[in-house]
Design an enzyme around this catalytic site. Structure first.
Site, PDB file in Angstrom:
ATOM      1  CE1 TYR A  46       7.924  17.315 -15.761  1.00  0.00           C
ATOM      2  CE2 TYR A  46       9.731  16.958 -17.290  1.00  0.00           C
ATOM      3  CZ  TYR A  46       8.724  17.755 -16.794  1.00  0.00           C
ATOM      4  OH  TYR A  46       8.515  19.004 -17.340  1.00  0.00           O
ATOM      5  CE  LYS A  93       8.637  21.244 -20.061  1.00  0.00           C
ATOM      6  NZ  LYS A  93       7.905  22.363 -20.671  1.00  0.00           N
TER       7      LYS A  93
HETATM    8  N1  LIG Z   1       5.576  23.777 -12.592  1.00  0.00           N
HETATM    9  C1  LIG Z   1       6.818  23.347 -12.699  1.00  0.00           C
HETATM   10  O1  LIG Z   1       7.374  22.715 -11.783  1.00  0.00           O
HETATM   11  C2  LIG Z   1       7.599  23.631 -13.953  1.00  0.00           C
HETATM   12  C3  LIG Z   1       8.998  23.513 -13.942  1.00  0.00           C
HETATM   13  C4  LIG Z   1       9.706  23.754 -15.123  1.00  0.00           C
HETATM   14  C5  LIG Z   1       9.034  24.096 -16.278  1.00  0.00           C
HETATM   15  N2  LIG Z   1       7.667  24.194 -16.261  1.00  0.00           N
HETATM   16  C6  LIG Z   1       6.992  24.547 -17.509  1.00  0.00           C
HETATM   17  O2  LIG Z   1       6.412  25.823 -17.380  1.00  0.00           O
HETATM   18  C7  LIG Z   1       5.366  25.946 -18.344  1.00  0.00           C
HETATM   19  C8  LIG Z   1       4.125  26.504 -17.652  1.00  0.00           C
HETATM   20  O3  LIG Z   1       3.641  25.581 -16.703  1.00  0.00           O
HETATM   21  P1  LIG Z   1       3.114  26.001 -15.266  1.00  0.00           P
HETATM   22  O4  LIG Z   1       3.914  25.230 -14.286  1.00  0.00           O
HETATM   23  O5  LIG Z   1       2.996  27.472 -15.132  1.00  0.00           O
HETATM   24  O6  LIG Z   1       1.660  25.296 -15.231  1.00  0.00           O
HETATM   25  P2  LIG Z   1       0.222  25.809 -15.712  1.00  0.00           P
HETATM   26  O7  LIG Z   1      -0.664  24.619 -15.605  1.00  0.00           O
HETATM   27  O8  LIG Z   1      -0.181  27.025 -14.994  1.00  0.00           O
HETATM   28  O9  LIG Z   1       0.481  26.171 -17.239  1.00  0.00           O
HETATM   29  C9  LIG Z   1       0.458  25.236 -18.291  1.00  0.00           C
HETATM   30  C10 LIG Z   1      -0.278  25.919 -19.411  1.00  0.00           C
HETATM   31  O10 LIG Z   1      -0.288  25.119 -20.594  1.00  0.00           O
HETATM   32  C11 LIG Z   1      -1.464  25.481 -21.272  1.00  0.00           C
HETATM   33  N3  LIG Z   1      -1.824  24.528 -22.307  1.00  0.00           N
HETATM   34  C12 LIG Z   1      -1.988  23.177 -22.195  1.00  0.00           C
HETATM   35  N4  LIG Z   1      -2.379  22.675 -23.376  1.00  0.00           N
HETATM   36  C13 LIG Z   1      -2.453  23.722 -24.255  1.00  0.00           C
HETATM   37  C14 LIG Z   1      -2.800  23.845 -25.626  1.00  0.00           C
HETATM   38  N5  LIG Z   1      -3.176  22.785 -26.356  1.00  0.00           N
HETATM   39  N6  LIG Z   1      -2.762  25.082 -26.195  1.00  0.00           N
HETATM   40  C15 LIG Z   1      -2.385  26.160 -25.489  1.00  0.00           C
HETATM   41  N7  LIG Z   1      -2.054  26.106 -24.176  1.00  0.00           N
HETATM   42  C16 LIG Z   1      -2.089  24.904 -23.579  1.00  0.00           C
HETATM   43  C17 LIG Z   1      -2.511  25.542 -20.165  1.00  0.00           C
HETATM   44  O11 LIG Z   1      -3.628  26.294 -20.551  1.00  0.00           O
HETATM   45  C18 LIG Z   1      -1.739  26.208 -19.057  1.00  0.00           C
HETATM   46  O12 LIG Z   1      -1.962  27.590 -19.084  1.00  0.00           O
HETATM   47  C19 LIG Z   1       5.190  24.561 -18.951  1.00  0.00           C
HETATM   48  O13 LIG Z   1       5.933  24.472 -20.153  1.00  0.00           O
HETATM   49  C20 LIG Z   1       5.823  23.675 -17.898  1.00  0.00           C
HETATM   50  O14 LIG Z   1       6.230  22.420 -18.411  1.00  0.00           O
HETATM   51  C21 LIG Z   1       6.944  23.990 -15.132  1.00  0.00           C
END
Ligand SMILES: NC(=O)c1ccc[n+]([C@@H]2O[C@H](COP(=O)([O-])OP(=O)(O)OC[C@H]3O[C@@H](n4cnc5c(N)ncnc54)[C@H](O)[C@@H]3O)[C@@H](O)[C@H]2O)c1
Length: 255
Positions: free
Chosen positions: A154, A161
């Site tokens: 990570y 984070k």
């Molecule tokens: N997938 C996992 O395992 C997980 C676990 C815990 C937390 N998260 C967090 O959840 C959130 C959503 O991620 P996800 O897993 O749904 O993946 P995802 O790829 O579907 O979503 C990430 C989003 O970030 C957006 N993004 C990136 N750069 C950007 C910018 N400059 N301006 C606006 N938007 C931007 C992308 O368009 C995308 O929609 C993130 O914060 C991620 O870190 C994910």
């Protein structure tokens, strides 16, 4: 049928694919009665295509959360559409490839800065861009991956984070006097685009197969979406600066 978001107007960032946590948040929010507006990055057309799979139509606005012009015009565009906002979902994360996957000791600061800007500082930027439309009882919710621990692969998303988690607490401190709450959901691993861009993400997710008290399904973002909707609702009226774990219980396991 009544829902816990009846009459609420919610802005949701981060809908990119059907696997996006934000897509499932949008779906549950609509099912619970909310009127929603989506923001899109990098292209509205991608988000518009996925939005067609939601129960009801939702307007899409372009938003690069690091672009000051996009942030400045956001409130005006949302106001024209919805009038005001009761909730905002920050579902945004990004780190360049050289900040992930085992390169922690060699990542250049420029890449770290990008990860921090997009993934942590953006919570403040988004909150401030939407604040003019929000009043007493408003709720801001973001997504973290438990930053108390050093995880395999990570890398610099971990410190990003940690910064997001601290930013959420400071926002909760400073926005509380206006009756606004700011909370995070700490989700277990989900097989989204963001996750797939982390080399070796499978190794990280493997931890959940052995350590999660509740069975964990990486292909199901809905539990995280439901928790976000709960935090957007009036059912957490005095909760702010909090992190709710939706990780099957892994955060509290000692071994
Ligand atoms: N997938 C996992 O395992 C997980 C676990 C815990 C937390 N998260 C967090 O959840 C959130 C959503 O991620 P996800 O897993 O749904 O993946 P995802 O790829 O579907 O979503 C990430 C989003 O970030 C957006 N993004 C990136 N750069 C950007 C910018 N400059 N301006 C606006 N938007 C931007 C992308 O368009 C995308 O929609 C993130 O914060 C991620 O870190 C994910």
């Amino acid at each position: 049928m009544s829902g816990i978001l009846d009459g609420k107007r919610i802005l949701i960032t981060g809908v990119l694919m059907e696997s996006s946590i934000a897509f499932h948040t949008a779906k549950v929010a609509q099912e619970q009665g909310a009127e929603i507006i989506l923001t899109a990055f990098p292209r509205p057309t991608l988000t518009e295509r996925i939005a067609k799979k939601l129960p009801r139509p939702a307007k899409v606005i372009e938003l690069d959360v690091t672009n000051p012009e996009h942030l400045d015009r956001l409130a005006g565009l949302v106001k024209d559409e919805l009038g005001s906002l009761d909730g905002v979902v920050h579902s945004i994360g990004f780190a360049p490839q050289d900040a992930l996957g085992g390169n922690f000791l060699n990542t250049p600061f420029e890449s770290v800065a990008t990860a921090m800007h997009v993934s942590a500082f953006s919570l403040k930027s988004l909150a401030m861009a939407c604040k003019p439309l929000m009043g007493e009882g408003g709720s801001i919710v973001g997504l973290t991956f438990d930053a108390q621990f050093a995880w395999p692969q990570y890398d610099w998303m971990g410190p990003a984070k940690a910064a997001l988690e601290a930013t959420s607490r400071y926002l909760a401190r400073d926005l509380g006097k206006e009756g606004l709450r700011c909370n995070l959901v700490s989700a277990g691993p989900i097989g989204s685009m963001a996750a797939k861009s982390i080399p070796g993400f499978g190794e990280l997710a493997e931890v959940w197969n052995t350590r999660s008290p509740l069975a964990w399904d990486m292909s199901d973002p809905e539990p995280a979406g439901r928790a976000i909707v709960a935090l957007l609702s009036d059912f957490f009226p005095k909760t702010t600066g909090e992190i709710i774990h939706v990780d099957g219980g892994v955060h509290m396991m000692g071994a």
